[in-house]
Design a protein around this motif. Structure first.
Motif, mmCIF file in Angstrom:
data_model
loop_
_atom_site.group_PDB
_atom_site.id
_atom_site.type_symbol
_atom_site.label_atom_id
_atom_site.label_comp_id
_atom_site.label_asym_id
_atom_site.label_seq_id
_atom_site.Cartn_x
_atom_site.Cartn_y
_atom_site.Cartn_z
ATOM 1 N N MET A 1 11.124 -6.046 -30.568
ATOM 2 C CA MET A 1 12.249 -5.707 -31.437
ATOM 3 C C MET A 1 12.515 -4.205 -31.427
ATOM 4 O O MET A 1 13.674 -3.764 -31.417
ATOM 5 N N TRP A 2 11.455 -3.401 -31.430
ATOM 6 C CA TRP A 2 11.635 -1.951 -31.356
ATOM 7 C C TRP A 2 12.251 -1.549 -30.029
ATOM 8 O O TRP A 2 13.066 -0.611 -29.973
ATOM 9 N N ALA A 3 11.882 -2.231 -28.950
ATOM 10 C CA ALA A 3 12.489 -1.939 -27.650
ATOM 11 C C ALA A 3 13.977 -2.259 -27.667
ATOM 12 O O ALA A 3 14.799 -1.512 -27.110
ATOM 13 N N ARG A 4 14.320 -3.329 -28.312
ATOM 14 C CA ARG A 4 15.733 -3.719 -28.402
ATOM 15 C C ARG A 4 16.525 -2.690 -29.217
ATOM 16 O O ARG A 4 17.621 -2.278 -28.820
ATOM 17 N N CYS A 5 15.973 -2.286 -30.346
ATOM 18 C CA CYS A 5 16.646 -1.275 -31.169
ATOM 19 C C CYS A 5 16.708 0.073 -30.452
ATOM 20 O O CYS A 5 17.712 0.791 -30.546
ATOM 21 N N GLY A 6 15.639 0.428 -29.740
ATOM 22 C CA GLY A 6 15.644 1.683 -29.019
ATOM 23 C C GLY A 6 16.711 1.728 -27.944
ATOM 24 O O GLY A 6 17.364 2.766 -27.746
ATOM 25 N N GLY A 7 16.892 0.624 -27.223
ATOM 26 C CA GLY A 7 17.946 0.590 -26.222
ATOM 27 C C GLY A 7 19.326 0.792 -26.823
ATOM 28 O O GLY A 7 20.172 1.491 -26.248
ATOM 29 N N ALA A 8 19.557 0.192 -28.002
ATOM 30 C CA ALA A 8 20.852 0.362 -28.663
ATOM 31 C C ALA A 8 21.060 1.796 -29.134
ATOM 32 O O ALA A 8 22.145 2.378 -28.951
ATOM 33 N N LEU A 9 20.046 2.395 -29.726
ATOM 34 C CA LEU A 9 20.197 3.752 -30.261
ATOM 35 C C LEU A 9 20.300 4.792 -29.152
ATOM 36 O O LEU A 9 21.093 5.736 -29.253
ATOM 37 N N VAL A 10 19.511 4.647 -28.086
ATOM 38 C CA VAL A 10 19.595 5.597 -26.982
ATOM 39 C C VAL A 10 20.957 5.524 -26.313
ATOM 40 O O VAL A 10 21.568 6.550 -25.965
ATOM 41 N N THR A 11 21.464 4.324 -26.120
ATOM 42 C CA THR A 11 22.800 4.180 -25.526
ATOM 43 C C THR A 11 23.862 4.794 -26.425
ATOM 44 O O THR A 11 24.804 5.434 -25.927
ATOM 45 N N SER A 12 23.727 4.638 -27.739
ATOM 46 C CA SER A 12 24.681 5.249 -28.652
ATOM 47 C C SER A 12 24.634 6.768 -28.549
ATOM 48 O O SER A 12 25.671 7.437 -28.575
ATOM 49 N N ALA A 13 23.429 7.323 -28.431
ATOM 50 C CA ALA A 13 23.297 8.770 -28.319
ATOM 51 C C ALA A 13 23.894 9.309 -27.033
ATOM 52 O O ALA A 13 24.205 10.505 -26.939
ATOM 53 N N VAL A 14 24.063 8.462 -26.016
ATOM 54 C CA VAL A 14 24.677 8.880 -24.759
ATOM 55 C C VAL A 14 26.181 8.644 -24.763
ATOM 56 O O VAL A 14 26.969 9.486 -24.305
ATOM 57 N N VAL A 15 26.598 7.496 -25.275
ATOM 58 C CA VAL A 15 28.018 7.113 -25.201
ATOM 59 C C VAL A 15 28.862 7.902 -26.193
ATOM 60 O O VAL A 15 29.971 8.355 -25.861
ATOM 61 N N LEU A 16 28.374 8.097 -27.405
ATOM 62 C CA LEU A 16 29.188 8.749 -28.435
ATOM 63 C C LEU A 16 29.577 10.189 -28.077
ATOM 64 O O LEU A 16 30.739 10.574 -28.279
ATOM 65 N N PRO A 17 28.677 11.016 -27.545
ATOM 66 C CA PRO A 17 29.136 12.356 -27.139
ATOM 67 C C PRO A 17 30.184 12.320 -26.028
ATOM 68 O O PRO A 17 31.083 13.168 -25.994
ATOM 69 N N ILE A 18 30.068 11.352 -25.112
ATOM 70 C CA ILE A 18 31.067 11.237 -24.052
ATOM 71 C C ILE A 18 32.432 10.903 -24.643
ATOM 72 O O ILE A 18 33.462 11.491 -24.276
ATOM 73 N N VAL A 19 32.467 9.948 -25.567
ATOM 74 C CA VAL A 19 33.728 9.570 -26.200
ATOM 75 C C VAL A 19 34.310 10.734 -26.989
ATOM 76 O O VAL A 19 35.511 11.030 -26.908
#
Length: 507
Positions: free
Chosen positions: A143-161
């Motif tokens: 579950m932590w791996a699943r949440c980590g993937g979501a949060l790391v992707t957000s930290a990458v995608v949001l600055p690009i947007v």
């Protein structure tokens, strides 16, 4: 002959769960992008700025970012802001050449398009939790791996947007005309020509930029809140045993899932109306196109205004002119312009709660609607709450219906505090000269909470108590025996096999 239920899939590897979490965030951002593109297209926003720049701006604002405005350099600013030999020439001498000191625009827009936020939340929650439905028991590490993937992707995608959310926009004529009639232009017209034409010509476009740190911070907070609340609200899915059997989830799942479902139904209703209006716009109806675009952006904002108005929130919508700052020559000019423009541009303010439809004030309509929804919420929450054992009944301070009413009141009271903060918005544009603000305008929607949290708690507790009682009476009349946590047809989560603990065992 009935077929056997499908066997649960293996839990999977940590990398697979991290990839699924990342995919859920990416899909949510794409859904928000598609909705923003559709809304801006039907609104004709391409005449103001490129849609390719406005779409990431809307997505950034939906994640919590703010947009700053600044006057764009133009050919007219090279000769004193297009004021010719008037004020531009006078200040040009003070500036020592180089075109002198010209007028400028500054401002900001702080509006959250909650329909985009809702779509992103719904897609993120479905993509994150639905694949877990037929999985075997998850461990906390997966579950932590699943949440980590979501949060790391957000930290990458949001600055690009947020980095793409910048460009130049042309101000609508309604705004520039208001500048021409405003207080500052009345004074400057003595130097730059009558009617403020030079002023509005030189200030007809602005550069907009998004606050990237705020977008990333609030975006990560939003994603984290969706995942955390999803673990509390989600039903018919598989969660790690410590989460599924936690005291917080056992007590609050039935109420929170019911209220979340009602909110989702209301937002989906606004989305359906927006799609119907969009279909009507294909026949050439301009008003339908505007309604479709606004609902695709601000549908839940309107719903939040309606519901909280029934809880005592005072909603004010209006437009106001900004008074000049500073003293000396600039303050004198601004004050003279304000005095001359009093009759040209009046401040406007509307109390939405007192607006009446069919002779009934909006707050009364909203209160009746809230009571109806809360009675339904109490009924459904009572149906989802497992019956108590005799020992639990003897140890509990409140009966089953009172507990449901108390929890519903707490959730609604918290929502009455948060919804006005999310639904309100403002746009501010000011005219500045030599570092001082000479005038401008501000428009927005503001909600004064007052006692809305207390009123919401009381109304929700009473209405949900009535709904829970109604469900209990209907169950007794129908001869339906309440399910006990130890019944064979519905065993508690602790009594189920260790290989799988679905979250709906407690709801």
């Amino acid at each position: 002959m009935s077929s056997a239920p499908p066997s649960p899939r293996p839990p999977g590897s940590p990398w697979r769960h991290a990839l699924e979490g990342a995919l859920s965030v990416t899909t949510a951002v794409l859904a928000m992008t598609a909705a923003a593109w559709a809304a801006l297209t039907v609104l004709g926003a391409g005449t103001i700025a490129p849609v390719s720049r406005l779409v990431p701006t809307m997505v950034s604002m939906a994640a919590g970012g703010r947009v700053t405005l600044e006057s764009a350099p133009s050919a007219e600013s090279a000769d004193g802001g297009g004021l010719g030999g008037g004020l531009g020439g006078l200040l040009g001498g003070l500036g020592g050449g180089g075109g002198g000191l010209s007028l400028g625009l500054t401002g900001e827009a702080a509006v959250t398009p909650l329909m985009l936020t809702f779509l992103g939340t719904a897609v993120l929650a479905i993509g994150f939790f639905r694949p877990l439905r037929r999985r075997k028991r998850l461990t906390a590490a997966l579950m932590w791996a699943r949440c980590g993937g979501a949060l790391v992707t957000s930290a990458v995608v949001l600055p690009i947007v947020a980095g793409m959310a910048q460009g130049t926009a042309r101000l609508p004529e309604s705004v520039t005309e208001r500048f021409g009639k405003g207080g500052s232009s009345g004074a400057f017209s003595r130097f730059g020509g009558g009617g403020g034409g030079g002023l509005t010509k030189g200030l007809s476009s602005v550069m907009f930029d998004t606050d990237t740190p705020a977008t990333v911070f609030f975006g990560l907070l939003w994603v984290g809140a969706v995942l955390a609340l999803g673990c509390l609200v989600a039903r018919r899915t598989t969660l790690p045993r410590p989460v599924a059997l936690s005291h917080l989830r056992l007590k609050w799942n039935a109420v929170t899932s019911t209220l979340t479902g009602i909110g989702a139904v209301l937002c989906c209703s606004a989305l359906v109306v927006a799609l119907l209006a969009g279909a009507a716009a294909l026949t050439g109806r301009d008003q339908a196109a505007k309604a479709a675009g606004l609902l695709l952006l601000l549908g839940p904002n309107l719903i939040a205004v309606l519901l909280t108005a029934g809880l005592g929130t005072s909603w004010q919508a209006g437009m106001e002119r900004l008074q000049p700052e500073g003293g000396g020559m600039l303050g004198m000019l601004g004050g003279m312009g304000a005095a001359q423009g009093d009759t040209a541009g009046k401040d406007k303010s509307i109390d939405l709660g007192d607006w009446s439809g069919a002779g009934v004030p909006l707050w009364l309509i909203a209160m009746v609607l809230m009571l109806l929804l809360l009675v339904i919420a109490g009924y459904v929450a009572s149906a989802r709450t497992p019956a108590r054992t005799p020992r639990e009944d003897s140890e509990a301070l409140l009966d089953r219906h009172a507990e449901i009413a108390l929890r519903t009141g707490i959730v609604v009271g918290i929502a009455a505090l948060l919804l006005p903060l999310l639904a309100q918005g403002s746009v501010r544009i000011g005219i500045s000269l030599m570092g001082n603000e000479m005038g401008g305008m501000t428009a927005g929607l503001d909600g004064g909470m007052g006692l809305s949290a207390l009123i919401g708690f009381v109304l929700a507790a009473l209405a949900s108590y009535a709904g829970s009682r109604l469900h209990g009476r209907r169950a007794r009349r129908s001869g339906i025996a309440p399910q006990r946590p130890g019944d064979t047809n519905r065993r508690p989560a602790a009594a189920r096999p260790a290989r799988r603990v679905p979250s709906d065992t407690v709801s």
